[in-house]
Design a protein around this motif. Structure first.
Motif, PDB file in Angstrom:
ATOM      1  N   LYS A 368       9.049  23.638  -8.344  1.00 28.88           N
ATOM      2  CA  LYS A 368       8.434  24.507  -7.385  1.00 28.88           C
ATOM      3  C   LYS A 368       9.268  24.248  -5.853  1.00 28.88           C
ATOM      4  O   LYS A 368       9.260  24.986  -4.943  1.00 28.88           O
ATOM      5  CB  LYS A 368       6.849  23.870  -6.837  1.00 28.88           C
ATOM      6  CG  LYS A 368       6.099  24.140  -7.696  1.00 28.88           C
ATOM      7  CD  LYS A 368       4.569  23.855  -7.442  1.00 28.88           C
ATOM      8  CE  LYS A 368       3.345  24.268  -8.464  1.00 28.88           C
ATOM      9  NZ  LYS A 368       2.271  23.875  -8.131  1.00 28.88           N
ATOM     10  N   HIS A 385      13.802  22.946  -0.252  1.00 25.14           N
ATOM     11  CA  HIS A 385      13.549  24.435  -0.240  1.00 25.14           C
ATOM     12  C   HIS A 385      12.284  24.607  -1.162  1.00 25.14           C
ATOM     13  O   HIS A 385      12.343  24.199  -2.335  1.00 25.14           O
ATOM     14  CB  HIS A 385      14.944  25.168  -0.630  1.00 25.14           C
ATOM     15  CG  HIS A 385      14.458  26.568  -0.765  1.00 25.14           C
ATOM     16  ND1 HIS A 385      14.599  27.373   0.502  1.00 25.14           N
ATOM     17  CD2 HIS A 385      14.036  27.338  -1.772  1.00 25.14           C
ATOM     18  CE1 HIS A 385      14.299  28.577   0.166  1.00 25.14           C
ATOM     19  NE2 HIS A 385      13.924  28.932  -1.186  1.00 25.14           N
ATOM     20  N   SER A 386      11.531  25.312  -0.511  1.00 26.25           N
ATOM     21  CA  SER A 386      10.267  25.603  -1.310  1.00 26.25           C
ATOM     22  C   SER A 386      10.442  27.173  -2.070  1.00 26.25           C
ATOM     23  O   SER A 386      10.762  27.946  -1.179  1.00 26.25           O
ATOM     24  CB  SER A 386       8.952  25.821  -0.470  1.00 26.25           C
ATOM     25  OG  SER A 386       7.993  26.232  -1.193  1.00 26.25           O
ATOM     26  N   GLU A 388       8.217  28.739  -3.128  1.00 24.40           N
ATOM     27  CA  GLU A 388       7.095  29.708  -3.187  1.00 24.40           C
ATOM     28  C   GLU A 388       7.211  30.231  -1.995  1.00 24.40           C
ATOM     29  O   GLU A 388       6.696  31.429  -1.708  1.00 24.40           O
ATOM     30  CB  GLU A 388       5.855  28.896  -3.438  1.00 24.40           C
ATOM     31  CG  GLU A 388       5.641  28.559  -4.762  1.00 24.40           C
ATOM     32  CD  GLU A 388       4.410  27.525  -4.947  1.00 24.40           C
ATOM     33  OE1 GLU A 388       3.869  27.081  -3.914  1.00 24.40           O
ATOM     34  OE2 GLU A 388       3.751  27.616  -6.160  1.00 24.40           O
ATOM     35  N   THR A 389       7.272  29.320  -0.859  1.00 20.39           N
ATOM     36  CA  THR A 389       7.517  29.955   0.763  1.00 20.39           C
ATOM     37  C   THR A 389       8.744  30.196   1.202  1.00 20.39           C
ATOM     38  O   THR A 389       8.664  30.984   2.161  1.00 20.39           O
ATOM     39  CB  THR A 389       6.625  28.852   1.506  1.00 20.39           C
ATOM     40  OG1 THR A 389       7.553  27.904   1.602  1.00 20.39           O
ATOM     41  CG2 THR A 389       5.304  28.302   0.880  1.00 20.39           C
ATOM     42  N   GLY A 390       9.947  29.942   0.533  1.00 15.81           N
ATOM     43  CA  GLY A 390      11.072  29.915   0.930  1.00 15.81           C
ATOM     44  C   GLY A 390      11.533  29.318   2.138  1.00 15.81           C
ATOM     45  O   GLY A 390      12.708  29.280   2.776  1.00 15.81           O
ATOM     46  N   GLU A 391      10.648  28.349   2.608  1.00 17.73           N
ATOM     47  CA  GLU A 391      11.015  27.523   3.852  1.00 17.73           C
ATOM     48  C   GLU A 391      11.723  26.046   3.577  1.00 17.73           C
ATOM     49  O   GLU A 391      11.687  25.820   2.244  1.00 17.73           O
ATOM     50  CB  GLU A 391       9.689  27.005   4.155  1.00 17.73           C
ATOM     51  CG  GLU A 391       8.960  28.131   4.965  1.00 17.73           C
ATOM     52  CD  GLU A 391       7.544  27.424   5.656  1.00 17.73           C
ATOM     53  OE1 GLU A 391       7.169  26.322   5.323  1.00 17.73           O
ATOM     54  OE2 GLU A 391       6.691  28.183   6.139  1.00 17.73           O
ATOM     55  N   SER A 392      12.669  25.624   4.255  1.00 16.75           N
ATOM     56  CA  SER A 392      13.492  24.582   3.961  1.00 16.75           C
ATOM     57  C   SER A 392      13.145  23.575   5.012  1.00 16.75           C
ATOM     58  O   SER A 392      12.827  23.669   5.992  1.00 16.75           O
ATOM     59  CB  SER A 392      14.966  24.907   4.031  1.00 16.75           C
ATOM     60  OG  SER A 392      15.261  25.904   2.939  1.00 16.75           O
ATOM     61  N   ARG A 393      13.336  22.325   4.604  1.00 15.62           N
ATOM     62  CA  ARG A 393      13.087  21.165   5.505  1.00 15.62           C
ATOM     63  C   ARG A 393      14.169  20.126   5.198  1.00 15.62           C
ATOM     64  O   ARG A 393      14.545  19.879   4.189  1.00 15.62           O
ATOM     65  CB  ARG A 393      12.002  20.619   5.533  1.00 15.62           C
ATOM     66  CG  ARG A 393      11.280  19.922   4.192  1.00 15.62           C
ATOM     67  CD  ARG A 393       9.886  19.713   4.244  1.00 15.62           C
ATOM     68  NE  ARG A 393       9.283  19.033   3.224  1.00 15.62           N
ATOM     69  CZ  ARG A 393       9.242  17.760   2.838  1.00 15.62           C
ATOM     70  NH1 ARG A 393       9.786  16.815   3.773  1.00 15.62           N
ATOM     71  NH2 ARG A 393       8.822  17.340   1.672  1.00 15.62           N
TER      72      ARG A 393
END
Length: 608
Positions: A368, A385-386, A388-393
């Protein structure tokens, strides 16, 4: 984008408020264009208002304008002509251009890739590096790394007669008196600086080092011929060193966690110019030199901007500095594949794409999340990077160069290597607590960590014994021990599914071989033929290995019989593939996609 008003560091992350280097409040930065800008000198406070400075201001101008990639500039002895490489139809040739008249012509012709030109002191000969393989573009092992499969040639500028001069050699440079040629080569094992006479005879190795895992490349003679500056490479750590030819000793000009590239002398010997990442982008800097050939002060920045200002070349009269501005970055893509065969079942897809470098992705155990290294804040750190959501942190922060994350089997932590403590070491980041722990220390280069299937051990690459070998330690960094004594190559180690052996790639006496070494000791065992082997990744059932050959094509090698098979390659010959990783469910292969997007030669005047 944001910029620090004191140190001028540029950040791509607009959410940042304060500079990571000096804590100053950031201001909005809007570049005039994608071109490199000059750092103008500070005017003397005592100057009368409205008066002009005593010396001319720096002047930047573009020398080449083709849509093709143009790089590797070199000044002729008359300081009015440059030789450079230009790509056409997938390979590069050497061109010559007079910067005053604008007249240019192609110097080398044929079906072989030609790069890295340099002039003889008399100006009648141009040395260059030619690929050993017809219609095959020379590629470094890593970006800004060492080249393979090339020879140094000489071409007469007037007659265009070509002669092979030095076999298996790169980055030639003629001494000021024209009697010797310095270059880098792997003639006696690791890449080192060598010299021959002007006819290519009487070779002499000029540099040595404590580890075979360290490479020396791109030598450049000092104006008086008494010293040579070169680039020192320890995996992802790039520094500048100077060799004193009289006593054989070397001095560090830079020795830190920042990438420093392509050094060259000023004709006065007062400065060494080089490309550096220390300002948040790859720009041109210089080091002030003492008469003894040592660093005499902190580096000074000459250019700013988002481009990659590389391959510095200073003219013999010191009035002009040529360099390439390259536009290139790595993104992370994924390819849908059959879990049983590794063959594509669909088109490749962009997954993590920015204008910065995003590289070396690793799947979480549940597939995931993807851990990767990115320089999007100006520093190379570890990110998540997720899928599923496309978000990165961002996980890690600060300077140091954090690379190649790999997950623990329980998904609670990530091991990676970093030079944040001054040497390349293995570190561990606890995702739940955000605690960061250093697992190895010392002067050795410790890189490429991989957890065992039960998470109790970490295998890694270390040159503690003098050359890169397979080592293993407990997950907390204790009880480190060496497993091999035959040499190691490549970026990836992999564990046998039993957890009782480590699979690695070794030089094999000139025939690279993928091998397995037991934790219980004994001689390593060779595996069936594996195509590639330096970036290998297993299928979920451990029946196949996927890897990349020539940074171009993905190959799958069955381990239960059968021949390796090519499964995927981009149609674009300029696209490079690296670091393929099979997903835990076998349905995807993650990889770096790298493609140069342009390059021109620029010139800086009134800079010294």
């Amino acid at each position: 984008m944001k910029r620090c008003p004191t140190c001028q560091r540029v950040y791509a992350d607009d959410s940042l408020k304060f500079c990571r280097a000096d804590g100053a409040e950031l201001s909005v930065y809007v570049p005039e264009s994608e071109k490199t800008l000059m750092k103008l000198p500070t005017l003397d406070d005592n100057l009368v208002a409205g008066s002009l400075p005593a010396t001319p201001l720096p002047r930047l101008s573009q020398l080449t304008f083709s849509e093709a990639i143009e790089e590797y500039p070199a000044w002729s002895p008359d300081n009015e002509t440059i030789a450079f490489s230009r790509e056409e139809s997938g390979i590069r040739s050497i061109f010559v251009k007079n910067i005053l008249s604008g007249e240019e012509h192609r110097l080398t012709k044929g079906d072989y890739d030609d790069i890295q030109p340099t002039w003889s002191p008399e100006g009648n000969i141009v040395l260059f590096v030619r690929s050993r393989n017809r219609k095959v573009k020379l590629e470094p092992g890593d970006v800004f790394g060492i080249f393979l499969d090339g020879d140094v040639w000489a071409i007469d500028v007037a007659t265009q007669r070509e002669t092979i001069l030095i076999q298996k050699a790169f980055n030639p440079d003629c001494s000021p008196d024209g009697k010797r040629i310095a270059f880098d080569a792997s003639w006696a094992g690791p890449r080192r600086i060598w010299a021959v006479d002007r006819l290519g005879h009487n070779p002499q190795q000029l540099t040595s080092d404590v580890s075979e895992g360290i490479s020396h490349v791109r030598p450049r003679w000092s104006p008086d011929g008494s010293r040579i500056v070169f680039q020192n490479i320890e995996r992802t750590k790039f520094d500048v060193r100077v060799l004193d030819l009289a006593n054989g000793k070397t001095n560090w000009i830079t020795n830190d966690a920042v990438q420093d590239l392509n050094p060259d002398w000023s004709p006065t010997g007062r400065f060494i110019y080089f490309s550096s990442y220390r300002g948040g982008g790859i720009n041109i800097w210089r080091a002030v030199m003492s008469p003894q050939g040592t660093n005499a002060g902190p580096p000074q920045q000459l250019t700013i901007g988002a481009g990659q200002d590389v391959q510095v070349a200073v003219s013999g009269n010191g009035k002009r500095l040529a360099f390439s501005i390259l536009k290139q970055n790595a993104d992370i893509w994924r390819l849908p594949v059959s879990p049983e065969t590794g063959k594509p079942v669909g088109e490749p897809q962009e997954l993590i794409t920015t204008t910065r470098e995003d590289s070396r992705g690793a799947w979480s155990p549940d597939a995931k999340m993807i851990a990767f290294n990115s320089d999007r804040t100006g520093e190379m750190n570890i990110w998540l990077h997720s899928v599923e959501t496309g978000e990165s942190r961002q996980l890690t922060k600060g300077p140091g160069g954090d690379f190649q994350p790999n997950w623990s089997p329980d998904g609670d932590g990530i091991a990676f290597f970093s030079t944040r403590a001054g040497t390349a070491d293995i570190w561990y980041f606890d995702i739940n607590s955000a605690d960061l722990k250093r697992l190895t220390s010392g002067e050795s280069v410790d890189v490429n960590p991989f957890f065992s299937p039960d998470g109790k051990l970490i295998a890694y690459n270390s040159d503690q014994s003098g050359r890169p070998e397979v080592w293993v330690m407990n997950f907390d960094g204790s009880e480190a021990r060496q497993l091999t004594d035959i040499g190691l190559m490549g970026h990836f180690l992999r564990w046998h599914p039993s957890g009782r052996a480590v699979i690695f790639r070794c030089p094999g006496g000139g025939s690279p071989t993928t091998m397995k070494v037991s934790l219980d000791g004994g001689d390593p065992e060779a595996l069936p033929e594996v195509a590639g082997g330096s970036h290998m990744s297993f299928s979920p059932d451990y029946s196949r290995i996927i890897d990349v050959i020539g940074h171009k094509a993905l190959w799958v090698s069955p381990l239960n019989g059968g021949q390796p098979e090519k499964v995927f390659e981009f149609d674009d010959p300029d696209v490079r593939i690296d670091y393929p990783v099979w997903s835990p469910n076998g349905q995807w292969v993650l990889f770096d996609r790298f493609r140069p997007q342009g390059g021109d030669i620029w010139m800086l005047e009134n800079f010294e």
